[in-house]
Design an enzyme around this catalytic site. Structure first.
Site, PDB file in Angstrom:
ATOM      1  N   GLY A 248      69.359 -14.357  18.160  1.00 53.78           N
ATOM      2  CA  GLY A 248      68.615 -15.583  17.906  1.00 53.78           C
ATOM      3  C   GLY A 248      67.160 -15.540  18.309  1.00 53.78           C
ATOM      4  O   GLY A 248      66.474 -16.570  18.287  1.00 53.78           O
ATOM      5  N   ARG A 330      65.917 -19.223   1.466  1.00 57.40           N
ATOM      6  CA  ARG A 330      65.662 -19.964   2.703  1.00 57.40           C
ATOM      7  C   ARG A 330      64.802 -21.219   2.524  1.00 57.40           C
ATOM      8  O   ARG A 330      65.092 -22.254   3.129  1.00 57.40           O
ATOM      9  CB  ARG A 330      65.049 -19.047   3.766  1.00 57.40           C
ATOM     10  N   CYS A 361      65.551 -22.640 -12.760  1.00 58.44           N
ATOM     11  CA  CYS A 361      65.568 -23.954 -13.400  1.00 58.44           C
ATOM     12  C   CYS A 361      66.000 -25.014 -12.387  1.00 58.44           C
ATOM     13  O   CYS A 361      67.048 -25.658 -12.525  1.00 58.44           O
ATOM     14  CB  CYS A 361      66.507 -23.931 -14.602  1.00 58.44           C
ATOM     15  N   TYR A 390      67.460 -12.271   5.718  1.00 58.85           N
ATOM     16  CA  TYR A 390      68.086 -13.326   4.913  1.00 58.85           C
ATOM     17  C   TYR A 390      67.394 -13.554   3.579  1.00 58.85           C
ATOM     18  O   TYR A 390      67.562 -14.607   2.969  1.00 58.85           O
ATOM     19  CB  TYR A 390      68.190 -14.626   5.718  1.00 58.85           C
TER      20      TYR A 390
END
Length: 439
Positions: A248, A330, A361, A390
Site C-alpha cells: 500500500g 482507473r 463509447c 493497474y
C-alpha cells in the site's frame, strides 16, 4: 509532467525513457503503448531490500503481481531476489511459466477455487494467505488428499483504516477480506489452524489499504498485530515465525502526492515491531511486506496518438486519443489523476487547458480533466506518466478494442514484453453454433 526514473527530454525535444526516444518507440510498436523503465523497477526493488537490511530484521519482500503481471515482470522480480504474491491461477501460471521459484510465491485471494489451490499445491508454492474458514478447511482437505502440508498465513483485519479511496481500503472491519480481530474471529482461526493435520501456520498477514502517504496506519497495524501475537502466545502457546504487514505504499501520480521515501516506511514498521515485541520478550518474527504499485507504478508510461480535437469555447476543449478506459480504467473507476506531456514536443511551453478523452463509447471515458499542454494537434504523441500499476492489469476489450503492446526499455534498448492484440485475437474464442440459422 514530473519525470521519473531514467525519463528525460532529449536534444530533439522528445521524451526519452530508458535511453529510448518515445517518438521512435511509437513508430516501431504503434500506439497505445505501455513503456516500462526497467532500471527504475530494479532500483525500486533494491530500495526495499536495502532498507530492510538496515533494520537488522529477517525479512521477505514480495512483489504484489496484481499491480502488473507478465512473464517479463516476473523474470525481473526473480532476478532481483524478491518473492512474488499472486491472487489467481492466471498470475500463478504466468509466474511458473516465467521460471519463478515456487517456494518464493505467496497465494492471496478471498475465494480461491479448488482448481487454483490444487495447482498451487502441485507446484509446491511457499505459502497460502488464508482468508476465511471455508478456505482453511478446503486447503486442509486438498493438502491431505495429496499427502502434503500447506504453509499458511492467516489474513486478519486489524481495524485500521488507511487514508485512501473507499474502494481500495482493506484493513477496516467491514471488508470482504480476512478474519476480523475485534470480534474474536481471528483468534478462533488461529486456534483452529493449529488443530489441522495438513496446515502449518507460519503467522499473520494484514493489508490496510493502498496509496498511503504516511506511516501512521502501518505503525497502528503493527501495534495491533503485535498485541495479538502476544495474546495467542500466552493463550495458545503458539509463537509466529512470520508477520506480514502487506503493502500500500504510495507513489507520486501528481504534484499534490507526497509519498515518503521507502526507507521511512520500512524503518517505521521495523521500529514498531521491535519495540512492541521486544518489550514482551517475543522472538522477533521474519517481517514480510508486499509492495506492488510502488515498484511498478512510476516505471510505466502510456503513449497515445492524438486524434480528434473538439473545442467548445468558454466550456472545454476535448483532445481525444487512440486509447482510454480500455487501457487505463482507473480514472473511470475511482477518479484517478495523472500528469502528461506531448512526447514529440516535450520542450514546448504550455499554451492551453484541455481534457484528454478516450475513444470508448462512454461519456465517462476521460483520462485527464482540465490539464495544461502546448497547443495540441492531431498526430501528436501524448505521454501519460505513472501508468505502470493497474493499467495493463485492468486492460479490457470494451468496444472490442485490442489491448496495447508492452515494451521494456533499458540502456537504449527496447524489448517487446507483450505483443499488441489483433482483431483476430479478439474473436479467436468466438463461436457460431451450428444450429444458428439466418433469416
Amino acid at each position: 509532467m514530473y519525470l521519473h526514473g531514467t525519463s528525460r527530454i532529449n536534444q530533439q525535444g522528445h521524451l526519452e525513457i530508458g535511453g529510448c526516444d518515445a517518438v521512435e518507440l511509437t513508430k516501431q510498436y504503434g500506439t497505445p503503448l505501455y513503456v516500462y523503465d526497467e532500471e527504475l523497477i530494479r532500483n525500486k526493488c533494491r530500495s526495499y531490500v536495502e532498507a530492510f537490511k538496515e533494520t537488522g530484521l529477517q525479512f521477505q519482500v514480495a512483489y504484489a503481481s496484481k499491480a502488473f503481471c507478465t512473464m517479463k515482470m516476473s523474470q525481473v522480480i526473480m532476478e532481483e531476489g524478491l518473492s512474488l504474491d499472486v491472487v489467481s491461477g492466471g498470475e500463478l501460471y504466468t509466474a511458473i511459466q516465467a521460471g519463478f521459484p515456487p517456494e518464493r510465491i505467496h497465494f492471496h485471494g478471498n475465494n480461491k477455487s479448488i482448481e487454483e489451490i490444487q495447482m498451487a499445491l502441485d507446484v509446491n508454492i511457499g505459502c497460502f494467505v488464508v482468508d476465511n474458514f471455508y478456505e482453511l478447511e478446503l486447503l486442509n482437505e486438498l493438502a491431505g488428499d495429496k499427502g502434503v502440508i500447506a504453509n499458511i498465513l492467516l489474513r486478519v483485519t486489524p481495524g485500521v483504516e488507511a487514508h485512501t479511496h473507499d474502494y481500495i481500503s482493506t484493513g477496516q472491519q467491514d471488508t470482504k477480506f480476512g478474519f476480523d480481530m475485534g470480534s474474536g474471529m481471528a483468534f478462533e482461526a488461529v486456534n483452529h489452524s493449529l488443530l489441522l493435520n495438513h496446515i502449518n501456520l507460519l503467522g499473520l498477514h494484514s493489508h490496510i489499504g493502498s496509496q498511503i502517504f504516511d506511516t501512521t496506519g502501518f505503525k497502528a497495524a503493527a501495534e495491533r498485530l503485535s498485541h495479538f501475537l502476544i495474546e495467542i502466545r500466552d493463550r495458545l502457546q503458539y509463537t509466529a515465525s512470520v508477520l506480514n504487514l502487506g503493502g500500500g505504499f504510495g507513489i507520486r501520480y501528481e504534484e499534490e502526492d507526497q509519498p515518503l521515501p521507502v526507507k521511512a516506511y520500512i524503518h517505521a514498521i521495523a521500529s514498531a515491531v521491535k519495540q512492541l515485541l521486544g518489550e514482551r520478550s517475543y522472538p522477533l518474527p521474519e517481517v514480510w511486506i508486499e509492495p506492488g504499485r510502488s515498484i511498478a507504478g512510476e516505471a510505466g508510461t502510456t503513449l497515445y496518438t492524438v486524434g480528434s480535437v473538439k473545442d467548445l469555447p468558454t466550456i472545454r476543449k476535448y483532445v481525444s486519443v487512440d486509447g482510454g478506459m480500455t487501457d487505463n480504467l482507473r480514472p473511470a473507476l475511482y477518479q484517478a489523476k495523472y500528469e502528461a506531456l506531448l512526447a514529440n514536443r516535450a520542450d514546448e511551453p504550455a499554451a492551453e487547458v484541455v481534457t484528454i478523452a478516450g475513444k470508448c463509447c462512454e461519456s465517462g471515458d476521460l483520462l485527464i480533466k482540465d490539464y495544461t499542454l502546448p497547443a495540441v494537434q492531431p498526430g501528436d504523441i501524448l505521454a501519460v506518466s505513472c501508468t505502470g500499476a493497474y493499467g495493463f492489469a485492468m486492460a479490457n476489450n470494451y468496444n472490442r478494442i485490442p489491448r496495447p503492446a508492452v515494451v521494456f526499455v533499458r540502456n537504449g534498448q527496447s524489448d517487446i514484453a507483450v505483443e499488441r492484440e489483433t482483431y483476430e485475437d479478439i474473436i479467436q474464442r468466438d463461436r457460431l453454433p451450428s444450429h444458428c440459422t439466418t433469416i
